[in-house]
Design a protein around this motif. Structure first.
Motif, PDB file in Angstrom:
ATOM      1  N   ILE A   8       0.882  -1.031  -0.142  1.00 41.30           N
ATOM      2  CA  ILE A   8      -0.021   0.021  -0.027  1.00 41.30           C
ATOM      3  C   ILE A   8       0.826   1.304   0.009  1.00 41.30           C
ATOM      4  N   ALA A   9       0.754   2.094  -1.045  1.00 37.12           N
ATOM      5  CA  ALA A   9       1.525   3.229  -1.157  1.00 37.12           C
ATOM      6  C   ALA A   9       0.616   4.582  -1.079  1.00 37.12           C
ATOM      7  N   PHE A  10       1.214   5.326  -0.237  1.00 36.90           N
ATOM      8  CA  PHE A  10       0.628   6.696  -0.103  1.00 36.90           C
ATOM      9  C   PHE A  10       1.420   7.650  -0.853  1.00 36.90           C
ATOM     10  N   LEU A  26       4.430   2.688  -9.861  1.00 39.11           N
ATOM     11  CA  LEU A  26       4.109   1.927  -8.580  1.00 39.11           C
ATOM     12  C   LEU A  26       2.777   0.990  -8.732  1.00 39.11           C
ATOM     13  N   ALA A  27       1.679   1.564  -9.335  1.00 34.90           N
ATOM     14  CA  ALA A  27       0.485   0.519  -9.658  1.00 34.90           C
ATOM     15  C   ALA A  27       1.004  -0.368 -10.741  1.00 34.90           C
ATOM     16  N   ARG A  28       1.734  -0.136 -11.796  1.00 34.23           N
ATOM     17  CA  ARG A  28       2.254  -1.093 -12.737  1.00 34.23           C
ATOM     18  C   ARG A  28       2.935  -2.140 -11.957  1.00 34.23           C
ATOM     19  N   GLU A  29       3.666  -1.833 -10.983  1.00 33.40           N
ATOM     20  CA  GLU A  29       4.390  -2.616 -10.562  1.00 33.40           C
ATOM     21  C   GLU A  29       3.869  -3.574  -9.105  1.00 33.40           C
ATOM     22  N   GLY A  30       2.480  -3.187  -8.897  1.00 33.19           N
ATOM     23  CA  GLY A  30       1.723  -4.144  -8.282  1.00 33.19           C
ATOM     24  C   GLY A  30       1.311  -3.442  -6.770  1.00 33.19           C
ATOM     25  N   ALA A  31       1.513  -2.288  -6.813  1.00 34.45           N
ATOM     26  CA  ALA A  31       1.108  -1.544  -5.590  1.00 34.45           C
ATOM     27  C   ALA A  31      -0.467  -0.979  -5.722  1.00 34.45           C
ATOM     28  N   THR A  32      -1.100  -0.980  -4.449  1.00 36.00           N
ATOM     29  CA  THR A  32      -2.416  -0.162  -4.426  1.00 36.00           C
ATOM     30  C   THR A  32      -1.975   1.154  -4.017  1.00 36.00           C
ATOM     31  N   GLU A  83      -3.020  -1.316   6.451  1.00 37.18           N
ATOM     32  CA  GLU A  83      -1.613  -1.315   6.694  1.00 37.18           C
ATOM     33  C   GLU A  83      -1.230  -0.337   5.625  1.00 37.18           C
ATOM     34  N   LEU A  84       0.175   0.145   5.830  1.00 35.54           N
ATOM     35  CA  LEU A  84       0.781   1.002   5.002  1.00 35.54           C
ATOM     36  C   LEU A  84       2.140   0.657   4.953  1.00 35.54           C
ATOM     37  N   HIS A  85       2.742   0.859   3.705  1.00 34.53           N
ATOM     38  CA  HIS A  85       4.044   0.295   3.467  1.00 34.53           C
ATOM     39  C   HIS A  85       5.128   1.316   2.888  1.00 34.53           C
ATOM     40  N   ILE A  86       4.442   2.137   2.088  1.00 36.27           N
ATOM     41  CA  ILE A  86       5.147   3.270   1.281  1.00 36.27           C
ATOM     42  C   ILE A  86       4.640   4.691   1.371  1.00 36.27           C
ATOM     43  N   LEU A  87       5.437   5.337   1.709  1.00 39.76           N
ATOM     44  CA  LEU A  87       4.991   7.056   1.559  1.00 39.76           C
ATOM     45  C   LEU A  87       6.048   7.646   0.594  1.00 39.76           C
ATOM     46  N   MET A 131       2.506   3.050   9.395  1.00 37.78           N
ATOM     47  CA  MET A 131       3.410   1.969   9.220  1.00 37.78           C
ATOM     48  C   MET A 131       3.645   1.035  10.560  1.00 37.78           C
ATOM     49  N   LYS A 132       3.873   1.736  11.523  1.00 40.68           N
ATOM     50  CA  LYS A 132       4.083   0.942  12.761  1.00 40.68           C
ATOM     51  C   LYS A 132       3.159  -0.081  13.269  1.00 40.68           C
ATOM     52  N   LYS A 133       1.764   0.380  12.732  1.00 38.22           N
ATOM     53  CA  LYS A 133       0.773  -0.493  12.952  1.00 38.22           C
ATOM     54  C   LYS A 133       0.561  -1.968  12.052  1.00 38.22           C
TER      55      LYS A 133
END
Length: 260
Positions: A8-10, A26-32, A83-87, A131-133
């Motif tokens: 998940i990328a913000f 990032l969407a092309r590479e599979g991220a939401t 969840e969140l993985h990328i900013l 992200m910590k959650k």
């Protein structure tokens, strides 16, 4: 290729320029991708392009200088995705005109620093909390600075100061995460002169925009301006697990501009 599959990328400033390019790649590479901006119609247009290509995304309105706006955005992200993985923090602004320091306007200083530096602080603070959650925690924060966060240029003191602040603040956060054992990497990208709507607006204020563009091209050792995608591919690398040993670093993407 799925380099960020399942993440998940913000992305702020996602309605145009570098932010839009990051969202698409990032969407092309599979991220939401969760896209945030003030330009809602343009942002929705980018989201439609992503969906037309088979990608997944979500758009929300966000003023990056509002702490309550950030708090609300993270509540929305966590309630929707868990969840969140990328900013990728792309939102930014610059001077309307060059000015000698003794003639610079304090209101313009505050406006530029508010978006570029305060916005980065708020983005990092609230995204890191989200992200910590996540379980497990595996995050990447990418703050877009500038080559002018590394070298000075006459007449743009507020921009220099704000982008230099982004650079050193990001290093502090990277070290804090490493020291506390929080698996979130924090890095900066330093674009050179990129052909974005922000630059195009600046060129349009010139009496001869085409001549001004040619002058910008001539300043680049490679002979031409960069494109938003050039920065987005760097962000993709830092966002992916390929960069798992990269934190507190600076990725300069400038066509050789500051190598001289």
């Amino acid at each position: 290729m799925g380099r960020v599959e399942g993440k998940i990328a913000f992305i702020t400033g996602a309605a145009s320029g570098i932010g839009a390019a990051c969202a698409k790649i990032l969407a092309r590479e599979g991220a939401t991708v969760v896209m945030a901006d003030l330009q809602d119609e343009m942002g929705q247009g980018v989201l439609a392009e992503i969906r037309d290509e088979g990608g997944d995304g979500h758009y929300l309105h966000l003023d990056v200088t509002s702490e309550q706006g950030w708090a609300n955005a993270m509540v929305e992200v966590m309630s929707k995705f868990g969840e969140l993985h990328i900013l990728i923090n792309c939102a930014g602004t610059t001077h309307s005109k060059s000015s000698f320091p003794s003639e610079a306007e304090f209101d313009e200083w505050r406006s530029i620093v508010s978006v570029n530096l305060d916005g980065t602080f708020l983005a990092t603070k609230h995204a890191l909390g989200a992200m910590k959650k996540s379980d497990p925690v595996n995050g990447s924060i990418i703050n877009i600075s500038s080559v002018y966060g590394m070298v000075g240029l006459p007449g743009i003191g507020a921009y220099n100061a704000s982008k230099g602040g982004v650079r050193i603040y990001s290093k502090s956060v990277a070290l804090s995460c490493a020291q506390e054992g929080v698996n979130v990497r924090v890095n900066t990208i330093h674009p050179g002169i990129i052909d974005t709507p922000l630059l195009q607006r600046a060129l349009s204020r010139n009496p001869d925009p085409e001549a001004a563009r040619m002058r910008y091209d001539s300043l680049q050792p490679v002979g031409h301006l960069g494109q938003p995608e050039d920065i987005a591919y760097g962000a993709l690398y830092l966002a992916s697990d390929e960069a798992k040993f990269v934190t507190g670093a600076e990725l300069v993407i400038d066509g050789g501009y500051i190598a001289r």
